[in-house]
Design a protein around this motif. Structure first.
Motif, PDB file in Angstrom:
ATOM      1  N   ASP A 173      10.208   3.387 -62.751  1.00  0.00           N
ATOM      2  CA  ASP A 173      11.558   3.044 -63.199  1.00  0.00           C
ATOM      3  C   ASP A 173      11.935   1.342 -63.000  1.00  0.00           C
ATOM      4  O   ASP A 173      11.509   0.926 -62.236  1.00  0.00           O
ATOM      5  N   PHE A 174      12.791   0.913 -63.727  1.00  0.00           N
ATOM      6  CA  PHE A 174      13.471  -0.433 -63.569  1.00  0.00           C
ATOM      7  C   PHE A 174      14.894  -0.254 -63.675  1.00  0.00           C
ATOM      8  O   PHE A 174      15.467  -0.189 -64.438  1.00  0.00           O
ATOM      9  N   TRP A 175      15.238  -0.741 -62.239  1.00  0.00           N
ATOM     10  CA  TRP A 175      16.971  -0.698 -62.043  1.00  0.00           C
ATOM     11  C   TRP A 175      17.332  -2.066 -61.876  1.00  0.00           C
ATOM     12  O   TRP A 175      16.815  -2.849 -60.978  1.00  0.00           O
ATOM     13  N   THR A 176      18.401  -2.277 -62.445  1.00  0.00           N
ATOM     14  CA  THR A 176      18.704  -3.916 -62.149  1.00  0.00           C
ATOM     15  C   THR A 176      20.129  -3.679 -61.962  1.00  0.00           C
ATOM     16  O   THR A 176      21.254  -2.947 -62.026  1.00  0.00           O
ATOM     17  N   TYR A 177      20.275  -4.569 -60.865  1.00  0.00           N
ATOM     18  CA  TYR A 177      21.538  -4.621 -59.983  1.00  0.00           C
ATOM     19  C   TYR A 177      22.206  -5.896 -60.002  1.00  0.00           C
ATOM     20  O   TYR A 177      21.532  -6.960 -60.285  1.00  0.00           O
ATOM     21  N   ALA A 178      23.452  -5.948 -60.153  1.00  0.00           N
ATOM     22  CA  ALA A 178      24.340  -7.195 -60.191  1.00  0.00           C
ATOM     23  C   ALA A 178      25.362  -7.403 -59.175  1.00  0.00           C
ATOM     24  O   ALA A 178      25.965  -6.519 -58.605  1.00  0.00           O
ATOM     25  N   ARG A 179      25.738  -8.824 -58.972  1.00  0.00           N
ATOM     26  CA  ARG A 179      26.767  -8.738 -57.779  1.00  0.00           C
ATOM     27  C   ARG A 179      27.195 -10.508 -58.070  1.00  0.00           C
ATOM     28  O   ARG A 179      26.333 -11.548 -58.334  1.00  0.00           O
ATOM     29  N   ASP A 180      28.515 -10.828 -57.644  1.00  0.00           N
ATOM     30  CA  ASP A 180      28.679 -12.171 -57.708  1.00  0.00           C
ATOM     31  C   ASP A 180      28.834 -12.812 -56.168  1.00  0.00           C
ATOM     32  O   ASP A 180      29.256 -12.107 -55.360  1.00  0.00           O
ATOM     33  N   PRO A 181      28.036 -13.619 -56.188  1.00  0.00           N
ATOM     34  CA  PRO A 181      27.373 -14.060 -54.679  1.00  0.00           C
ATOM     35  C   PRO A 181      28.815 -14.490 -54.055  1.00  0.00           C
ATOM     36  O   PRO A 181      28.792 -14.588 -52.909  1.00  0.00           O
ATOM     37  N   LYS A 182      29.585 -15.236 -54.609  1.00  0.00           N
ATOM     38  CA  LYS A 182      30.749 -15.574 -54.107  1.00  0.00           C
ATOM     39  C   LYS A 182      32.025 -14.616 -53.646  1.00  0.00           C
ATOM     40  O   LYS A 182      32.815 -14.812 -52.867  1.00  0.00           O
ATOM     41  N   SER A 183      31.746 -13.510 -54.105  1.00  0.00           N
ATOM     42  CA  SER A 183      32.596 -12.386 -53.802  1.00  0.00           C
ATOM     43  C   SER A 183      32.567 -11.851 -52.417  1.00  0.00           C
ATOM     44  O   SER A 183      31.526 -11.972 -51.790  1.00  0.00           O
ATOM     45  N   ARG A 184      33.544 -11.451 -51.648  1.00  0.00           N
ATOM     46  CA  ARG A 184      33.657 -11.000 -50.436  1.00  0.00           C
ATOM     47  C   ARG A 184      32.938  -9.609 -50.401  1.00  0.00           C
ATOM     48  O   ARG A 184      32.701  -8.952 -49.354  1.00  0.00           O
ATOM     49  N   ASP A 185      33.178  -8.996 -51.530  1.00  0.00           N
ATOM     50  CA  ASP A 185      32.509  -7.580 -51.548  1.00  0.00           C
ATOM     51  C   ASP A 185      30.920  -7.682 -51.580  1.00  0.00           C
ATOM     52  O   ASP A 185      30.211  -8.144 -52.497  1.00  0.00           O
ATOM     53  N   PRO A 186      30.261  -7.270 -50.504  1.00  0.00           N
ATOM     54  CA  PRO A 186      28.900  -7.362 -50.278  1.00  0.00           C
ATOM     55  C   PRO A 186      28.142  -6.364 -51.299  1.00  0.00           C
ATOM     56  O   PRO A 186      26.950  -6.441 -51.183  1.00  0.00           O
ATOM     57  N   ASN A 187      28.697  -5.451 -52.056  1.00  0.00           N
ATOM     58  CA  ASN A 187      27.924  -4.409 -52.868  1.00  0.00           C
ATOM     59  C   ASN A 187      27.214  -4.943 -53.922  1.00  0.00           C
ATOM     60  O   ASN A 187      27.794  -5.749 -54.675  1.00  0.00           O
ATOM     61  N   TRP A 188      26.169  -4.362 -54.140  1.00  0.00           N
ATOM     62  CA  TRP A 188      25.616  -4.471 -55.584  1.00  0.00           C
ATOM     63  C   TRP A 188      25.834  -3.448 -56.287  1.00  0.00           C
ATOM     64  O   TRP A 188      25.774  -2.347 -55.649  1.00  0.00           O
ATOM     65  N   THR A 189      25.843  -3.656 -57.748  1.00  0.00           N
ATOM     66  CA  THR A 189      26.289  -2.524 -58.550  1.00  0.00           C
ATOM     67  C   THR A 189      25.154  -2.217 -59.452  1.00  0.00           C
ATOM     68  O   THR A 189      24.471  -3.322 -60.084  1.00  0.00           O
ATOM     69  N   LEU A 190      24.662  -1.039 -59.696  1.00  0.00           N
ATOM     70  CA  LEU A 190      23.569  -0.764 -60.564  1.00  0.00           C
ATOM     71  C   LEU A 190      24.191  -1.024 -62.099  1.00  0.00           C
ATOM     72  O   LEU A 190      24.984  -0.351 -62.458  1.00  0.00           O
ATOM     73  N   VAL A 191      23.331  -1.826 -62.798  1.00  0.00           N
ATOM     74  CA  VAL A 191      24.154  -2.210 -64.301  1.00  0.00           C
ATOM     75  C   VAL A 191      23.145  -1.726 -65.242  1.00  0.00           C
ATOM     76  O   VAL A 191      23.548  -1.800 -66.400  1.00  0.00           O
ATOM     77  N   ALA A 192      21.848  -1.564 -64.940  1.00  0.00           N
ATOM     78  CA  ALA A 192      21.000  -1.078 -66.114  1.00  0.00           C
ATOM     79  C   ALA A 192      19.840  -0.294 -65.527  1.00  0.00           C
ATOM     80  O   ALA A 192      19.458  -0.559 -64.448  1.00  0.00           O
ATOM     81  N   THR A 193      19.413   0.688 -66.337  1.00  0.00           N
ATOM     82  CA  THR A 193      18.196   1.582 -65.909  1.00  0.00           C
ATOM     83  C   THR A 193      17.411   1.815 -67.126  1.00  0.00           C
ATOM     84  O   THR A 193      18.034   2.109 -68.484  1.00  0.00           O
TER      85      THR A 193
END
Length: 228
Positions: free
Chosen positions: A204-224
């Motif tokens: 599988d290839f899973w892509t995660y995204a996140r705004d590095p400047k955000s206070r939210d430390p979570n990465w979100t799964l945006v594509a599989t």
């Protein structure tokens, strides 16, 4: 005289009972520090501290040798190295090894939630588009009266294969090679797809995204996507 012995016996057994109660309390009152752990994932993007005060952080497992070997590209001028450098420029605390460890844990969490049809657990982990696809598949499965048996035997390999900045979002793609047992049963319990007795290898290839400047430390799964 007999009454005296009986009184001594009562005192003796009372002392034993008190001792046993104290022993039980000393054992049952122990804690290992794991109570109330949360199942959110990929909260750790910087170098881990000895202890974390965040309630929703999952401790990352120890990195394996294969995981560390996945980042030899950092020493050259490959696109992967350039992408990782771009992300580090925006988030100096980003650590690819920690990210891979979190991705392994996230992979298992998402698979378990999807196979059990737990959309509530899936929603905070996925982008809106990915969640829509997953939840639709779950609804179709439920409407057909089918159940999915998806057992993750183990993850053989996990490595970052792509990293880049797009606008304000950091994107990281992880390649995961796992061994699974997959089978779909109908409402009568008969297998209609897969085989519950065979272990298969899945890439599988899973892509995660996140705004590095955000206070939210979570990465979100945006594509599989899977390697057929």
């Amino acid at each position: 005289m007999d009454n005296g012995f009986q009184f001594i016996d009562i005192i003796f057994f009372a002392m034993i009972a008190a001792f046993l109660v104290l022993r039980l309390r000393s054992v049952l009152g122990r804690r290992d520090g794991r109570e109330g752990s949360d199942d959110n994932f990929l909260h750790r993007t910087s170098t881990p501290e000895k202890e974390s005060s965040a309630e929703n952080v999952i401790p990352l497992p120890n990195q394996s040798t294969s995981t560390k070997d996945s980042f030899k590209a950092d020493d050259d001028e490959s696109p992967l190295s350039g992408g990782l450098a771009e992300i580090r420029a925006e988030d100096p605390g980003f650590d690819p090894e920690d990210f891979v460890s979190g991705a392994r844990m996230a992979f298992e969490l998402v698979l378990n939630a999807y196979s059990s049809g737990d959309t509530k657990a899936l929603k905070p982990l996925l982008s809106n588009e990915v969640y829509s696809n997953f939840s639709q598949s779950i609804r179709e499965r439920e409407q057909a009266g089918e159940t999915l048996e998806d057992t993750l035997v183990g993850i053989k390999k996990a490595e970052v294969v792509e990293a880049y900045m797009e606008n304000s979002q950091a994107h990281v793609t992880v390649k995961l090679v796992s061994e699974q047992v997959n089978a779909t049963r109908d409402e009568n319990g008969d297998v209609v797809n897969g085989d519950p007795d065979i272990i298969i290898e899945v890439t599988d290839f899973w892509t995660y995204a996140r705004d590095p400047k955000s206070r939210d430390p979570n990465w979100t799964l945006v594509a599989t996507r899977s390697l057929d």
